[in-house]
Design a protein around this motif. Structure first.
Motif, short mmCIF file in Angstrom:
data_model
loop_
_atom_site.label_atom_id
_atom_site.label_comp_id
_atom_site.label_asym_id
_atom_site.label_seq_id
_atom_site.Cartn_x
_atom_site.Cartn_y
_atom_site.Cartn_z
N SER A 1 0.72 -1.12 -0.02
CA SER A 1 -0.14 -0.13 -0.13
C SER A 1 0.90 1.31 -0.02
O SER A 1 0.50 2.47 0.24
CB SER A 1 -0.91 0.08 1.17
N GLY A 2 2.19 1.14 -0.10
CA GLY A 2 2.95 2.21 -0.33
C GLY A 2 3.30 2.91 1.11
O GLY A 2 4.03 4.06 1.02
N MET A 3 3.11 2.18 2.15
CA MET A 3 3.44 2.72 3.42
C MET A 3 5.15 3.01 3.56
O MET A 3 5.45 3.64 4.31
CB MET A 3 2.68 2.46 4.68
N ILE A 4 5.73 1.96 3.07
CA ILE A 4 7.12 1.93 3.20
C ILE A 4 7.53 1.46 1.63
O ILE A 4 6.70 0.80 0.80
CB ILE A 4 7.58 0.71 3.95
N ASP B 1 4.75 -0.37 -7.15
CA ASP B 1 5.62 -0.01 -6.24
C ASP B 1 6.49 1.43 -6.28
O ASP B 1 6.49 1.55 -7.35
CB ASP B 1 6.80 -1.23 -6.23
N GLY B 2 6.73 1.86 -5.23
CA GLY B 2 7.30 3.05 -5.45
C GLY B 2 6.35 4.25 -5.63
O GLY B 2 6.77 5.52 -5.31
N LEU B 3 5.20 4.15 -5.61
CA LEU B 3 3.95 5.20 -5.73
C LEU B 3 3.69 5.48 -4.27
O LEU B 3 3.80 4.75 -3.34
CB LEU B 3 2.84 4.76 -6.55
N GLU B 4 3.11 6.66 -4.31
CA GLU B 4 2.80 7.25 -2.89
C GLU B 4 1.40 6.55 -2.58
O GLU B 4 0.67 6.11 -3.44
CB GLU B 4 2.42 8.83 -3.11
N SER B 5 1.18 6.30 -1.38
CA SER B 5 0.02 5.64 -0.76
C SER B 5 -1.41 6.01 -1.36
O SER B 5 -2.21 5.30 -1.92
CB SER B 5 -0.25 5.73 0.86
N TYR B 6 -1.47 7.54 -1.54
CA TYR B 6 -2.85 8.27 -2.13
C TYR B 6 -3.02 7.50 -3.29
O TYR B 6 -4.25 7.45 -3.81
CB TYR B 6 -2.72 9.63 -1.89
N LEU C 1 -6.69 0.12 -4.29
CA LEU C 1 -6.05 -0.78 -3.20
C LEU C 1 -6.43 -0.03 -1.97
O LEU C 1 -6.03 0.98 -1.66
CB LEU C 1 -4.54 -1.04 -3.49
N ALA C 2 -7.30 -0.86 -1.31
CA ALA C 2 -7.68 -0.69 0.07
C ALA C 2 -6.93 -1.31 1.30
O ALA C 2 -6.95 -2.57 1.24
CB ALA C 2 -8.96 -0.81 0.24
N HIS C 3 -6.47 -0.65 2.17
CA HIS C 3 -5.74 -1.26 3.30
C HIS C 3 -6.39 -1.13 4.70
O HIS C 3 -6.59 0.07 5.18
CB HIS C 3 -4.35 -0.55 3.46
N SER C 4 -6.78 -2.02 5.35
CA SER C 4 -7.51 -2.21 6.52
C SER C 4 -6.12 -2.60 7.51
O SER C 4 -5.94 -3.78 7.68
CB SER C 4 -8.44 -3.29 6.73
N PRO C 5 -5.42 -1.54 8.02
CA PRO C 5 -4.35 -1.72 8.69
C PRO C 5 -4.44 -2.48 9.94
O PRO C 5 -5.51 -2.48 10.80
CB PRO C 5 -3.54 -0.47 8.99
N GLU C 6 -3.18 -3.25 10.37
CA GLU C 6 -3.08 -3.81 11.70
C GLU C 6 -3.58 -2.68 12.81
O GLU C 6 -2.98 -1.64 12.57
CB GLU C 6 -1.74 -4.52 11.88
#
Ligand SMILES: Nc1ncnc2c1ncn2[C@@H]1O[C@H](COP(=O)(O)OP(=O)(O)O)[C@@H](O)[C@H]1O
Ligand SMILES: [Mg+2]
Length: 240
Positions: A48-51, A66-71, A78-83
């Motif tokens: 998700s681009g957080m790292i 890969d390498g793109l910003e999260s937004y 791509l939706a991320h339901s984080p820990e």
């Protein structure tokens, strides 16, 4: 479809993922199994681009992400339901859900009917319906976890990453979370699922990968992994 190819990623000089490859086909549920610290959350963060990955390729429906910003990755679906409980504490339940749909308001994703989808989410998560005007920060941990999941679905996503959706929940809520995952699957939602309850994850998933110290040690149809002696011994023991 989400395709992770030879992904290497980590934190600073510490490499956590040593070249993992994972595929999540459209409409399928794929689960990533592994012990604490194996790199499951790091995988989700890299997708998700957080790292930023240090090497390898990640594609979403054929497009390199890969390498793109999260937004930007979110706009591509791509939706991320984080820990953990990453909801907007000072906003209401419904506003958290609308925020999940943000790229649909700006035109970055097809708009569709956001309010109708919000009502659908309320039906899927009755606990949120009862608390729709409540500030998210005042929800219980389990309810916040459900809100994070529901918010992810509001993007109308191509792929959802679910990182430990049942973490810290009372057993009755764990069952509810798995029922919801089952229903999302029935709606054709493509998911990459990480769960401490490996047996339950393999029951709902189509395919599974075992991650050990940042490497995929085994993968196969979920049905097959469930009966694999090594998987059983390492991940399906004791009460799971
Ligand atoms: N923000 C961070 N900074 C440095 N190291 C981290 C960070 N987050 C996780 N790690 C390390 O990365 C490894 C994998 O962690 P993680 O991906 O969270 O594992 P899992 O989700 O499988 O339990 C662990 O050794 C962990 O200590
Ligand atoms: Mg984790």
């Amino acid at each position: 479809m989400l395709k992770i190819d030879k992904l290497q990623a980590g934190y600073g000089k510490v490499e956590v993922l040593h070249g993992i490859s994972v595929e999540v086909p459209k409409g399928k549920v794929v689960t990533l199994i592994g012990s604490n610290g194996a790199g499951k959350t790091t995988t989700m963060r890299a997708v998700s681009g957080m790292i930023a990955p240090t090497s390898g390729e990640i594609t979403l429906n054929g497009k390199r992400i890969d390498g793109l910003e999260s937004y930007h990755i979110a706009r591509l679906g791509l939706a991320h339901s984080p820990e953990g409980r990453r909801v907007f504490a000072t906003m209401s339940v419904t506003d958290n859900l609308r925020l999940g749909a943000f790229p649909r308001y700006t035109g970055a994703r097809p708009k569709g009917d956001v309010e109708a989808d919000l009502e659908k989410a309320m039906e899927l998560f009755p606990r949120l319906k009862e608390r729709r005007q409540q500030l998210a920060g005042t929800l219980s941990g389990g309810e916040q976890q459900m809100l994070a999941m529901a918010r992810a679905t509001m993007l109308n996503p191509e792929v959802v990453l679910l990182d430990e959706p049942s973490m810290g929940l009372a057993p009755i809520l764990v069952d509810e979370v798995f029922r919801i995952i089952e229903r999302l699957k029935g709606q054709g939602v493509t998911m990459l699922l990480v769960e401490q309850f490996a047996a339950a994850a393999l029951a709902v998933a189509d395919y599974g990968y075992v991650l050990e110290n940042g490497r995929i040690s085994l993968h196969g149809p979920a049905e097959k992994l469930r009966t694999d002696p090594a998987v059983k011994a390492a991940y399906l023991g004791g009460g799971h």
